[in-house]
Design a protein around this motif. Structure first.
Motif, short mmCIF file in Angstrom:
data_model
loop_
_atom_site.label_atom_id
_atom_site.label_comp_id
_atom_site.label_asym_id
_atom_site.label_seq_id
_atom_site.Cartn_x
_atom_site.Cartn_y
_atom_site.Cartn_z
N ALA A 9 -3.99 -4.22 -5.20
CA ALA A 9 -4.31 -2.44 -4.93
C ALA A 9 -3.99 -1.81 -3.78
O ALA A 9 -3.42 -0.65 -3.95
CB ALA A 9 -6.03 -3.26 -4.84
N GLU A 10 -4.40 -2.51 -2.26
CA GLU A 10 -3.33 -2.11 -0.75
C GLU A 10 -2.36 -2.08 -1.64
O GLU A 10 -1.42 -0.97 -1.32
CB GLU A 10 -3.63 -3.26 -0.19
CG GLU A 10 -3.11 -2.23 1.18
CD GLU A 10 -4.14 -2.96 2.38
OE1 GLU A 10 -4.29 -2.82 3.38
OE2 GLU A 10 -4.74 -4.15 2.43
N ALA A 11 -1.80 -2.58 -2.20
CA ALA A 11 -0.08 -3.01 -2.39
C ALA A 11 0.20 -1.32 -2.91
O ALA A 11 1.41 -0.94 -2.71
CB ALA A 11 0.51 -4.18 -2.36
N SER A 12 -0.38 -1.67 -4.09
CA SER A 12 -0.01 0.00 -4.70
C SER A 12 -0.12 0.91 -3.86
O SER A 12 0.48 1.42 -4.10
CB SER A 12 -0.44 -0.87 -6.30
OG SER A 12 -0.88 0.48 -7.19
N LEU A 28 4.65 -8.47 4.06
CA LEU A 28 3.60 -7.32 4.17
C LEU A 28 2.43 -7.61 4.73
O LEU A 28 1.58 -7.78 4.45
CB LEU A 28 3.66 -6.88 3.03
CG LEU A 28 3.82 -5.07 3.07
CD1 LEU A 28 4.96 -4.65 3.96
CD2 LEU A 28 3.86 -4.05 1.12
N THR A 29 2.44 -7.92 6.58
CA THR A 29 1.27 -8.51 6.45
C THR A 29 0.33 -6.61 6.52
O THR A 29 0.67 -5.73 6.69
CB THR A 29 1.44 -8.65 8.30
OG1 THR A 29 2.22 -7.80 8.51
CG2 THR A 29 2.75 -9.65 8.25
N ALA A 55 -0.58 -1.44 8.16
CA ALA A 55 -1.23 -0.28 9.45
C ALA A 55 -0.54 0.69 10.45
O ALA A 55 -0.90 1.40 10.49
CB ALA A 55 -2.27 -1.01 10.38
N ALA A 56 1.22 0.33 10.37
CA ALA A 56 1.98 0.90 11.14
C ALA A 56 2.37 1.61 9.99
O ALA A 56 2.35 3.11 10.30
CB ALA A 56 2.73 -0.02 11.34
N TRP A 104 8.81 -7.20 -1.86
CA TRP A 104 7.23 -7.32 -2.21
C TRP A 104 6.47 -6.41 -2.78
O TRP A 104 6.01 -6.68 -4.10
CB TRP A 104 6.31 -7.85 -0.95
CG TRP A 104 5.42 -8.78 -1.30
CD1 TRP A 104 5.45 -10.26 -1.32
CD2 TRP A 104 4.42 -8.60 -1.52
NE1 TRP A 104 4.55 -10.14 -1.99
CE2 TRP A 104 2.79 -9.65 -1.56
CE3 TRP A 104 3.25 -7.32 -0.75
CZ2 TRP A 104 1.96 -9.72 -1.71
CZ3 TRP A 104 2.04 -7.35 -1.55
CH2 TRP A 104 1.82 -7.98 -1.71
N LEU A 105 6.44 -5.26 -2.29
CA LEU A 105 5.90 -3.93 -3.06
C LEU A 105 6.42 -3.29 -4.35
O LEU A 105 5.66 -3.08 -5.53
CB LEU A 105 5.71 -2.40 -2.67
CG LEU A 105 5.00 -2.73 -1.29
CD1 LEU A 105 5.29 -1.96 -0.47
CD2 LEU A 105 3.55 -2.88 -1.50
#
Length: 564
Positions: A388-391, A504-505, A510-511, A559-560
Motif C-alpha cells: 500500500a505504501e509503495a503504491s 526500496l527502504t 522518507a527521502a 520494484w514499484l
C-alpha cells in the motif's frame, strides 16, 4: 594469578606496572595517558613538543585476535580507565565551570553512568576473572561517591530528585555492596508523593520503573502503559529527529529489557523500532557520531535484533576509530579547542568529551561478550515498505514529477510524455550501485560537507556484498542530504536507487516524500523559490526539472512497477 596479572596480563610490553603507556616519542619523565589509554598527564610535556593527534595515533593499543578476545580487551580497558577517572573527578570539576549549587552536577552524572557501566559488565561478562575483579574494584570506588553526604542531603531536601540521585546506589547495591540505611532513605523518597512533582520524559518514566525493579526484590515492573506514548512505537526517522529524540529512542531498550537481562515486553513494537534503528544506524556512520553509533548498536544487541548492513557498518566504524585513534570522542570534542587550553586544563576537557562515548562502547562490548555476538558475513535485508505504501509512493512521485514538468514547460504535459521522461530519468548509467553511491559520497565532500574519514577502510573490511553496502550507504547519505537540505545530492541518490534497482527502504521512501514536500503550489521545487523573483528566474525551470527527475525515476523503480 595476582590482581595485576588478572587485570593487565595481556597488555603490550610498553605498559608499565601502573598501566601507563609510553609513546616512543615521549620519555618516561614525560609519560602521558592519552584520553583513556594511560594516566592523562598532558601538563607534563610542553604543548609545542608534540601534535596531540600524532601522539594519539602512535599510542593507540590495537587489539587483534578472535572477536571474543578483542571485546574482552576493550571492556577491560574501559573499566580500568573508569576506575582511574573516578579518583580524578574532584580535580577535573574545577575546570568545568559548574555552579557549586547545581542539583545534579557533571560529576554526579559521570558517577551514575560509571555505576551503570559496572552493572552491565557484571551481568554480561562478570564470569571472566579480569572483568569480575575490575568491576568489584569499581564498585568499591563508587560506594562512597553514590552514597555521599551531599547526595543524602539532597535526597532529604528534594525527594522528587530521587531518580537522578539513586540510580548509582541501586546499581552498586546490585553489584553486591549494600547500604541498608541509605537504601531506606532512597526507598522513602521513591514512595513519597513528592516524587511525581517533576515532569518527566517518557523514557525517564521507564527509567524510574526499571530502578524500582532493581531496588525491590521480586518487583516486576511493567512498561505496557508507557510504551504507547513512546517514540519507540512510532515510525520515527532520523531525517526528522533531533539528537535528543534519537537518545530517547535508544534508551527505551535499556530499561524495558533491564539492560539485556530479559526479553522486551510482548507489546514492544519490534517491526517499527527495527525500521527506525536501521535507518539511524545508516545515518550515524556518515555523521561520525560515535556516541549515537554505540547507542544504536547497543539497542540492537539488547533487543536481539538481527544484524543488517547498516549495523555492521556502524560497529565496524566504531571499531576502526577505537583502534586508530585510541579513544572515542563525543560530537562536542574539538582538538583545536583542546590544543588552545592551558596544559593543566586539557585533561579535564578531554575526559569530559570522551567518557560517555567510551562507556557506551564498554557496555556494548559487555553485551556482545555475553551474547557471543559478532557481525556476520551474511546480513538480513533492510526493512522494506508494504504494498500500500509503495503504491502511494509511486503515485505521489509521479504527480510531483508531472507538476514540475508543467511548471518548467508552462503548461500541461501528456501522461504518455510524463511516463517516457520518467523512464529516461531512470536509465542505468552503466556503473555498479556501490560505485555510483561512492561517486555521490565524493560529490558530497566536494559540496563542502564533511565525509567519514575512514569509510574506505571500513568498507573493505566488512566482507559484505556490494548491494547491501550500497543500499546502506545510500540510506545514510539520503538522511544527511535531507537534514542539511542538500536537495542536489538527495535527488542524485534517488536516481541511483531507481536506476540500480536498490531496495526500496523506508529511508528511500522518507527521502522521496521529503523532496516532494519541497514542491510549491505552482510546481517549483525548493524552499528558495518561495521568493517570487527566484521563482520567475530562468534557472527555476531547470533546477526544478533536475530535482523532479529523481521523483520521476523513482516512480518507475522496478520494484514499484511490479506492484499492483
Amino acid at each position: 594469578m595476582s590482581e595485576w596479572e588478572l587485570t593487565h596480563g595481556d597488555l603490550p610490553a610498553t605498559w608499565n606496572s601502573e598501566g601507563d603507556l609510553f609513546p616512543d616519542s615521549v620519555g618516561e619523565p614525560q609519560r602521558m595517558h592519552i584520553l583513556g589509554l594511560a594516566q592523562t598527564r598532558l601538563h607534563e610535556f610542553p604543548q609545542e613538543s608534540l601534535l596531540l593527534a600524532e601522539v594519539w595515533r602512535k599510542s593507540a593499543h590495537r587489539v587483534t585476535g578472535p572477536a571474543e578476545r578483542i571485546l574482552e580487551e576493550r571492556l577491560v580497558e574501559v573499566l580500568r580507565r573508569a576506575d582511574d577517572s573516578l579518583g580524578r573527578l574532584d580535580g577535573y570539576r574545577a575546570y568545568w565551570g559548574e555552579n557549586d549549587d547545581a542539583f545534579v552536577s557533571l560529576a554526579d552524572k559521570i558517577t551514575v553512568e560509571t555505576a551503570l557501566l559496572a552493572l552491565v559488565a557484571r551481568r554480561h561478562a562478570g564470569e571472566r576473572p579480569r572483568v569480575r575483579l575490575l568491576v568489584d574494584r569499581l564498585a568499591r570506588s563508587l560506594d562512597p561517591l553514590v552514597r555521599s553526604m551531599r547526595n543524602e542531603a539532597l535526597l532529604r531536601r528534594y525527594p522528587n530528585g530521587a531518580l537522578s540521585l539513586a540510580v548509582g546506589h541501586a546499581a552498586v547495591t546490585a553489584l553486591g555492596i549494600p547500604d541498608p540505611e541509605f537504601d531506606r532513605l532512597v526507598k522513602s523518597a521513591l514512595e513519597c508523593d513528592l516524587l511525581d512533582c517533576s515532569e518527566r520524559l517518557n523514557f525517564r518514566a521507564m527509567e524510574r520503573r526499571w530502578m524500582v525493579g532493581l531496588l525491590y526484590a521480586g518487583a516486576d515492573p511493567s512498561f505496557d502503559d508507557l510504551l504507547p506514548m513512546s517514540i519507540a512505537t512510532r515510525q520515527a526517522h532520523p531525517i526528522h529527529m533531533l539528537a535528543t529524540d534519537i537518545y530517547a529512542l535508544t534508551h527505551v531498550p535499556m530499561f524495558v529489557t533491564d539492560f539485556g537481562s530479559s526479553a522486551a515486553p510482548e507489546v514492544f513494537p519490534h517491526a517499527s523500532f527495527r525500521m527506525s534503528l536501521d535507518a539511524t544506524a545508516a545515518w550515524v556512520v556518515h555523521a561520525e557520531n560515535f556516541d549515537l553509533m554505540g547507542e544504536v548498536v547497543l539497542a540492537r544487541e539488547l533487543l536481539g535484533e538481527p544484524w543488517t548492513a547498516s549495523h555492521v557498518l556502524a560497529w565496524k566504524t566504531l571499531e576502526h576509530a577505537w583502534d586508530h585513534l585510541g579513544f572515542l570522542a563525543s560530537p562536542s570534542f574539538s582538538i583545536k579547542l583542546l590544543n588552545g587550553l592551558p596544559a593543566e586544563e586539557r585533561c579535564a576537557y578531554a575526559f569530559l568529551h570522551t567518557y560517555h562515548t567510551t562507556y557506551v562502547a564498554g557496555m556494548l562490548s559487555s553485551v556482545m561478550l555475553g551474547a557471543a555476538s559478532s557481525p556476520p558475513r551474511q546480513v538480513v535485508a533492510p526493512c522494506g515498505i508494504g504494498a500500500a505504501e509503495a503504491s502511494a509512493l509511486r503515485e505521489e512521485s509521479r504527480a510531483a514529477f508531472a507538476a514540475a514538468l508543467e511548471f518548467a514547460l508552462g503548461g500541461p504535459v501528456p501522461a504518455v510524455d510524463v511516463d517516457r521522461l520518467a523512464a529516461t530519468a531512470c536509465r542505468d548509467r552503466g556503473e555498479s550501485a556501490l560505485s555510483a553511491v561512492r561517486r555521490l559520497m565524493a560529490l558530497w565532500s566536494e559540496r563542502g560537507h564533511r565525509a567519514p574519514d575512514a569509510i574506505a577502510d571500513v568498507l573493505d573490511g566488512t566482507g559484505l556484498p556490494d548491494v547491501p553496502l550500497a543500499s546502506s550507504l545510500a540510506d545514510g547519505l539520503l538522511t544527511c542530504a535531507a537534514r542539511t537540505y542538500d536537495l542536489v545530492v538527495l535527488a542524485e541518490l534517488l536516481r541511483v536507487v531507481a536506476a540500480n534497482a536498490l531496495p526500496l527502504t523506508p529511508t528511500v521512501a522518507a527521502a522521496a516524500r521529503f523532496l516532494a514536500r519541497q514542491q510549491l503550489p505552482g510546481g517549483a521545487i525548493g524552499g528558495w523559490f518561495l521568493d517570487p523573483r527566484k521563482r520567475s528566474s530562468a534557472s527555476a525551470a531547470e533546477a526544478t526539472t533536475s530535482l523532479a527527475s529523481a521523483l520521476g525515476a523513482l516512480s518507475v523503480h522496478p520494484w514499484l512497477r511490479e506492484r499492483p
